[in-house]
Scaffold this motif. Structure first.
Motif, PDB file in Angstrom:
ATOM      1  N   SER A 115      17.182 -15.127  -6.433  1.00 18.98           N
ATOM      2  CA  SER A 115      17.564 -14.325  -5.524  1.00 18.98           C
ATOM      3  C   SER A 115      17.841 -13.018  -6.139  1.00 18.98           C
ATOM      4  CB  SER A 115      18.470 -14.815  -4.439  1.00 18.98           C
ATOM      5  OG  SER A 115      19.851 -14.786  -4.901  1.00 18.98           O
ATOM      6  N   LEU A 116      18.015 -12.015  -5.103  1.00 18.24           N
ATOM      7  CA  LEU A 116      18.384 -10.649  -5.524  1.00 18.24           C
ATOM      8  C   LEU A 116      19.753 -10.440  -6.336  1.00 18.24           C
ATOM      9  CD1 LEU A 116      17.513  -7.641  -4.873  1.00 18.24           C
ATOM     10  CD2 LEU A 116      18.887  -7.704  -3.186  1.00 18.24           C
ATOM     11  N   GLN A 117      19.418  -9.850  -7.580  1.00 15.04           N
ATOM     12  CA  GLN A 117      20.649 -10.013  -8.346  1.00 15.04           C
ATOM     13  C   GLN A 117      21.428  -8.678  -8.326  1.00 15.04           C
ATOM     14  OE1 GLN A 117      19.926 -11.765 -12.331  1.00 15.04           O
ATOM     15  NE2 GLN A 117      18.634 -13.214 -11.435  1.00 15.04           N
ATOM     16  N   THR A 118      20.791  -7.679  -8.001  1.00 14.28           N
ATOM     17  CA  THR A 118      21.517  -6.178  -8.127  1.00 14.28           C
ATOM     18  C   THR A 118      22.427  -6.129  -6.995  1.00 14.28           C
ATOM     19  OG1 THR A 118      19.565  -5.569  -6.859  1.00 14.28           O
ATOM     20  CG2 THR A 118      19.553  -5.135  -9.325  1.00 14.28           C
ATOM     21  N   GLY A 119      23.422  -5.103  -6.928  1.00 15.87           N
ATOM     22  CA  GLY A 119      24.264  -5.003  -6.088  1.00 15.87           C
ATOM     23  C   GLY A 119      23.605  -3.951  -4.938  1.00 15.87           C
ATOM     24  N   LEU A 120      24.332  -3.904  -3.894  1.00 19.18           N
ATOM     25  CA  LEU A 120      23.723  -3.149  -2.550  1.00 19.18           C
ATOM     26  C   LEU A 120      24.889  -2.344  -2.265  1.00 19.18           C
ATOM     27  CD1 LEU A 120      21.603  -2.514  -0.558  1.00 19.18           C
ATOM     28  CD2 LEU A 120      22.487  -4.221   0.929  1.00 19.18           C
ATOM     29  N   VAL A 121      24.865  -1.105  -2.171  1.00 26.38           N
ATOM     30  CA  VAL A 121      26.099  -0.256  -1.551  1.00 26.38           C
ATOM     31  C   VAL A 121      25.382   0.074  -0.278  1.00 26.38           C
ATOM     32  CG1 VAL A 121      27.081   2.061  -1.889  1.00 26.38           C
ATOM     33  CG2 VAL A 121      26.190   0.889  -4.001  1.00 26.38           C
ATOM     34  N   VAL A 122      26.720  -0.165   0.820  1.00 24.25           N
ATOM     35  CA  VAL A 122      26.493   0.005   2.078  1.00 24.25           C
ATOM     36  C   VAL A 122      27.538   1.012   2.720  1.00 24.25           C
ATOM     37  CG1 VAL A 122      25.363  -2.384   2.668  1.00 24.25           C
ATOM     38  CG2 VAL A 122      27.772  -1.875   2.870  1.00 24.25           C
ATOM     39  N   ALA A 123      27.176   1.691   3.691  1.00 28.14           N
ATOM     40  CA  ALA A 123      28.189   2.554   4.542  1.00 28.14           C
ATOM     41  C   ALA A 123      29.275   2.045   4.645  1.00 28.14           C
ATOM     42  CB  ALA A 123      27.473   2.918   5.660  1.00 28.14           C
ATOM     43  N   GLU A 124      30.519   2.654   4.633  1.00 26.92           N
ATOM     44  CA  GLU A 124      31.956   2.464   4.906  1.00 26.92           C
ATOM     45  C   GLU A 124      32.253   1.775   6.085  1.00 26.92           C
ATOM     46  OE1 GLU A 124      35.044   5.614   5.450  1.00 26.92           O
ATOM     47  OE2 GLU A 124      33.581   6.853   5.436  1.00 26.92           O
ATOM     48  N   ASP A 125      31.102   2.238   7.176  1.00 28.02           N
ATOM     49  CA  ASP A 125      31.601   1.701   8.703  1.00 28.02           C
ATOM     50  C   ASP A 125      30.691   0.419   8.491  1.00 28.02           C
ATOM     51  OD1 ASP A 125      28.868   2.936   8.701  1.00 28.02           O
ATOM     52  OD2 ASP A 125      29.366   3.974  10.552  1.00 28.02           O
ATOM     53  N   SER A 126      30.054  -0.256   7.747  1.00 27.03           N
ATOM     54  CA  SER A 126      29.474  -1.475   7.910  1.00 27.03           C
ATOM     55  C   SER A 126      30.411  -2.654   8.220  1.00 27.03           C
ATOM     56  CB  SER A 126      28.355  -1.747   6.736  1.00 27.03           C
ATOM     57  OG  SER A 126      27.490  -0.528   6.490  1.00 27.03           O
ATOM     58  N   ALA A 127      29.747  -3.436   8.938  1.00 27.91           N
ATOM     59  CA  ALA A 127      30.593  -4.892   9.067  1.00 27.91           C
ATOM     60  C   ALA A 127      29.745  -5.660   8.360  1.00 27.91           C
ATOM     61  CB  ALA A 127      30.708  -5.097  10.723  1.00 27.91           C
ATOM     62  N   ILE A 128      30.268  -6.518   7.397  1.00 29.56           N
ATOM     63  CA  ILE A 128      29.541  -7.245   6.442  1.00 29.56           C
ATOM     64  C   ILE A 128      30.109  -8.720   6.827  1.00 29.56           C
ATOM     65  CG2 ILE A 128      29.008  -8.045   4.075  1.00 29.56           C
ATOM     66  CD1 ILE A 128      29.776  -4.954   3.683  1.00 29.56           C
ATOM     67  N   GLU A 129      29.096  -9.525   6.942  1.00 28.31           N
ATOM     68  CA  GLU A 129      29.671 -11.023   7.298  1.00 28.31           C
ATOM     69  C   GLU A 129      29.048 -11.849   6.213  1.00 28.31           C
ATOM     70  OE1 GLU A 129      30.166 -14.620  10.517  1.00 28.31           O
ATOM     71  OE2 GLU A 129      29.239 -12.859  11.215  1.00 28.31           O
TER      72      GLU A 129
END
Length: 169
Positions: A115-129
């Motif tokens: 599966s995807l092995q690289t990191g992903l940078v998301v916005a500070e106001d994201s809600a990650i579950e």
């Protein structure tokens, strides 16, 4: 400041010859059941990790961002890191370095398999579950201090914390 430098440097700090870095922190909430009641809330300067428990097995960890499914990692775990935390566990897992005062969240899989092995940078106001596959044993670790077993119906929601860490420079 080293002990030898203290006598010279401390008056400079007191007299305003310093700067203060503001570093973002994360808030992790463990939610359970269909009503998504929070049973635990913790704050992290570095990272929030959902990883395998005592049994060495790959986990299926579903990741959603702001309610939209992103990916299901088949991995040892997933790290959500602040820019400060990007220089630690996330870096050793192959993640990028982030500017310490940036306001963003890094999602970095641990030993991802097919599966995807690289990191992903998301916005500070994201809600990650982060949600572990049914029947899999997983734990939540926050800044390597909290080690909490996740129950079957638990999800971990990671967001920017209202707290900020201040670094005197």
């Amino acid at each position: 400041v080293t002990v030898d430098e203290a006598e010279k440097k401390i008056p400079d700090y007191i007299n305003g010859k310093h700067r203060v870095e503001q570093r973002m922190m994360l808030q992790a909430s463990v939610v359970t059941g269909s009503d998504r009641v929070s049973r635990m809330e913790v704050h992290a300067l570095n990272d929030v990790v959902v990883g395998r428990g005592a049994v060495p097995q790959l986990l299926d960890i579903g990741v959603t961002i702001d309610g939209a499914p992103l990916v299901t990692y088949r991995a040892d775990g997933v790290i959500a890191a602040t820019p400060t935390g990007s220089t630690g566990y996330a870096l050793s897992a192959g993640g990028p370095l982030m500017f310490p005062e940036a306001r963003a969240i890094l999602i970095q899989p641990l030993a991802a398999h097919i599966s995807l092995q690289t990191g992903l940078v998301v916005a500070e106001d994201s809600a990650i579950e982060l949600r572990v596959g049914e029947g899999q044993e997983a734990v939540l670790s926050v800044d390597a201090f909290t080690d909490t077993k996740l129950d079957r119906e638990d999800g971990v929601i990671v967001e920017s914390s209202s707290h900020v860490a201040l670094f005197l420079r």
